[in-house]
Design a protein around this motif. Structure first.
Motif, PDB file in Angstrom:
ATOM      1  N   ALA A 173      24.229  25.143 -22.462  1.00  0.00           N
ATOM      2  CA  ALA A 173      23.736  24.492 -23.682  1.00  0.00           C
ATOM      3  C   ALA A 173      22.365  23.872 -23.451  1.00  0.00           C
ATOM      4  CB  ALA A 173      24.727  23.435 -24.145  1.00  0.00           C
ATOM      5  N   ARG A 174      22.194  23.261 -22.289  1.00  0.00           N
ATOM      6  CA  ARG A 174      20.922  22.616 -21.982  1.00  0.00           C
ATOM      7  C   ARG A 174      19.802  23.646 -21.858  1.00  0.00           C
ATOM      8  NH1 ARG A 174      17.268  19.416 -23.132  1.00  0.00           N
ATOM      9  NH2 ARG A 174      15.958  18.671 -21.409  1.00  0.00           N
ATOM     10  N   ILE A 175      20.078  24.778 -21.215  1.00  0.00           N
ATOM     11  CA  ILE A 175      19.067  25.819 -21.094  1.00  0.00           C
ATOM     12  C   ILE A 175      18.696  26.361 -22.473  1.00  0.00           C
ATOM     13  CG2 ILE A 175      18.616  28.157 -20.237  1.00  0.00           C
ATOM     14  CD1 ILE A 175      20.291  27.463 -17.786  1.00  0.00           C
ATOM     15  N   SER A 176      19.687  26.573 -23.323  1.00  0.00           N
ATOM     16  CA  SER A 176      19.413  27.042 -24.689  1.00  0.00           C
ATOM     17  C   SER A 176      18.501  26.064 -25.425  1.00  0.00           C
ATOM     18  CB  SER A 176      20.722  27.222 -25.454  1.00  0.00           C
ATOM     19  OG  SER A 176      21.481  28.297 -24.929  1.00  0.00           O
ATOM     20  N   ASP A 177      18.760  24.776 -25.247  1.00  0.00           N
ATOM     21  CA  ASP A 177      17.925  23.760 -25.902  1.00  0.00           C
ATOM     22  C   ASP A 177      16.489  23.811 -25.392  1.00  0.00           C
ATOM     23  OD1 ASP A 177      20.078  22.879 -27.368  1.00  0.00           O
ATOM     24  OD2 ASP A 177      20.538  21.189 -26.044  1.00  0.00           O
ATOM     25  N   VAL A 178      16.333  23.952 -24.079  1.00  0.00           N
ATOM     26  CA  VAL A 178      14.989  24.011 -23.492  1.00  0.00           C
ATOM     27  C   VAL A 178      14.231  25.223 -24.017  1.00  0.00           C
ATOM     28  CG1 VAL A 178      13.704  24.372 -21.340  1.00  0.00           C
ATOM     29  CG2 VAL A 178      15.615  22.755 -21.402  1.00  0.00           C
ATOM     30  N   LEU A 179      14.888  26.375 -24.047  1.00  0.00           N
ATOM     31  CA  LEU A 179      14.243  27.604 -24.519  1.00  0.00           C
ATOM     32  C   LEU A 179      13.892  27.515 -25.994  1.00  0.00           C
ATOM     33  CD1 LEU A 179      16.479  30.265 -22.721  1.00  0.00           C
ATOM     34  CD2 LEU A 179      14.250  29.396 -21.996  1.00  0.00           C
ATOM     35  N   SER A 180      14.826  27.042 -26.804  1.00  0.00           N
ATOM     36  CA  SER A 180      14.597  26.945 -28.243  1.00  0.00           C
ATOM     37  C   SER A 180      13.437  26.015 -28.554  1.00  0.00           C
ATOM     38  CB  SER A 180      15.876  26.460 -28.940  1.00  0.00           C
ATOM     39  OG  SER A 180      15.668  26.349 -30.325  1.00  0.00           O
ATOM     40  N   ALA A 181      13.387  24.876 -27.870  1.00  0.00           N
ATOM     41  CA  ALA A 181      12.329  23.904 -28.126  1.00  0.00           C
ATOM     42  C   ALA A 181      10.965  24.431 -27.695  1.00  0.00           C
ATOM     43  CB  ALA A 181      12.645  22.596 -27.395  1.00  0.00           C
ATOM     44  N   ASP A 182      10.921  25.146 -26.573  1.00  0.00           N
ATOM     45  CA  ASP A 182       9.640  25.598 -26.039  1.00  0.00           C
ATOM     46  C   ASP A 182       9.134  26.876 -26.701  1.00  0.00           C
ATOM     47  OD1 ASP A 182       8.348  23.985 -24.065  1.00  0.00           O
ATOM     48  OD2 ASP A 182       8.044  25.809 -22.885  1.00  0.00           O
ATOM     49  N   LEU A 183      10.065  27.751 -27.100  1.00  0.00           N
ATOM     50  CA  LEU A 183       9.675  29.038 -27.677  1.00  0.00           C
ATOM     51  C   LEU A 183       9.680  29.037 -29.195  1.00  0.00           C
ATOM     52  CD1 LEU A 183      11.668  31.381 -25.246  1.00  0.00           C
ATOM     53  CD2 LEU A 183       9.228  30.819 -25.155  1.00  0.00           C
ATOM     54  N   GLY A 184      10.303  28.029 -29.798  1.00  0.00           N
ATOM     55  CA  GLY A 184      10.337  27.934 -31.250  1.00  0.00           C
ATOM     56  C   GLY A 184      11.138  29.038 -31.903  1.00  0.00           C
ATOM     57  N   SER A 185      12.245  29.445 -31.284  1.00  0.00           N
ATOM     58  CA  SER A 185      13.053  30.533 -31.824  1.00  0.00           C
ATOM     59  C   SER A 185      14.505  30.340 -31.422  1.00  0.00           C
ATOM     60  CB  SER A 185      12.547  31.872 -31.294  1.00  0.00           C
ATOM     61  OG  SER A 185      13.273  32.947 -31.856  1.00  0.00           O
TER      62      SER A 185
END
Length: 241
Positions: free
Chosen positions: A218-230
């Motif tokens: 879940a934490r990795i998904s949050d990091v990716l979503s926030a940084d990539l905007g997708s």
């Protein structure tokens, strides 16, 4: 004798990973459309704790891209082994992507040995028409007593993003999350002295490990979503030996 066993085990692991990974390279030259990372930890009596870690980032510029990652921990003595990989591949405007991610933890011929493997794969494709993703974890114990192994494969696919790439701080977070999860998995495989007969499947710590894996995903998904905007598609595979 130990050298022969280690060589045989390494050969078995190589064959196993080649079966699990689709699209592995033939020969020493890796075409630009193919990206691979492989991490192997093999502790020994002389070096009873072996930790092998890698973080690789690559950018593809071809229409068809093949991505593969593998983390392998192989233990054959009263030792501990940790293998952890982070692979990030930007597929850009590639039209098709094939991604395979594998984590393997293997214990054989030993007593009270422990192994943990974590493979984290991130594939970012801006406009791919086809993405074929496979994610597997495998933990095995063979001819050993009180051997405990855990393997976790975490795969994340982002399609249709804004063409962004992860910042250095985000990559550092991925590495830190991998290291933390490896430590949690290793600690979860320690048998309770009060219940020496419990296997990792039965021990209460196994539930703790799954909680840690879910939290990390879940934490990795949050990091990716926030940084990539997708939006991020996550695939989690866990195996206990």
């Amino acid at each position: 004798m130990i050298t022969i066993r280690r060589a045989a085990l390494a050969t078995c692991l190589a064959a196993l990973v080649s079966c699990l990974l689709v699209g592995s390279a033939n020969g020493g030259i890796i075409p630009r459309h193919r990206f691979e990372v492989a991490v192997l930890a093999i502790p020994s009596a002389a070096s009873p704790h072996d930790e092998s870690l890698q973080l690789r980032v690559a950018t593809a510029g071809t229409r068809h891209v093949q991505v593969s990652a593998a983390a392998n921990a192989s233990v054959i003595c009263a030792c501990t082994g940790q293998a952890g990989s982070v692979q990030v591949v930007y597929a850009g405007t590639s039209s098709s992507v094939v991604a395979r991610n594998v984590a393997v933890a293997w214990a054989s011929g030993c007593t009270a040995c422990r192994g943990a493997a974590v493979s984290i794969q991130v594939v970012v494709a801006n406009s791919a028409h086809a993405v074929h993703a496979g994610n597997r974890a495998l933990a095995l114990n063979a001819a050993c007593h009180r051997c405990q192994t855990l393997a976790t494969a975490l795969q994340f696919v982002v399609v249709g993003g804004a063409g962004r790439q992860l910042r250095r701080s985000a990559l550092e977070q991925l590495g830190a999350l991998r290291d933390r999860l490896l430590a949690q998995l290793q600690s979860s495989t320690v048998m309770s002295p009060a219940q020496p007969g419990l296997s990792v499947r039965q021990a209460p710590a196994a539930g703790t490990a799954r909680i840690a894996i879910g939290s990390t995903s879940a934490r990795i998904s949050d990091v990716l979503s926030a940084d990539l905007g997708s939006d991020v598609t996550a695939n989690v595979s866990v195996s206990h030996g």
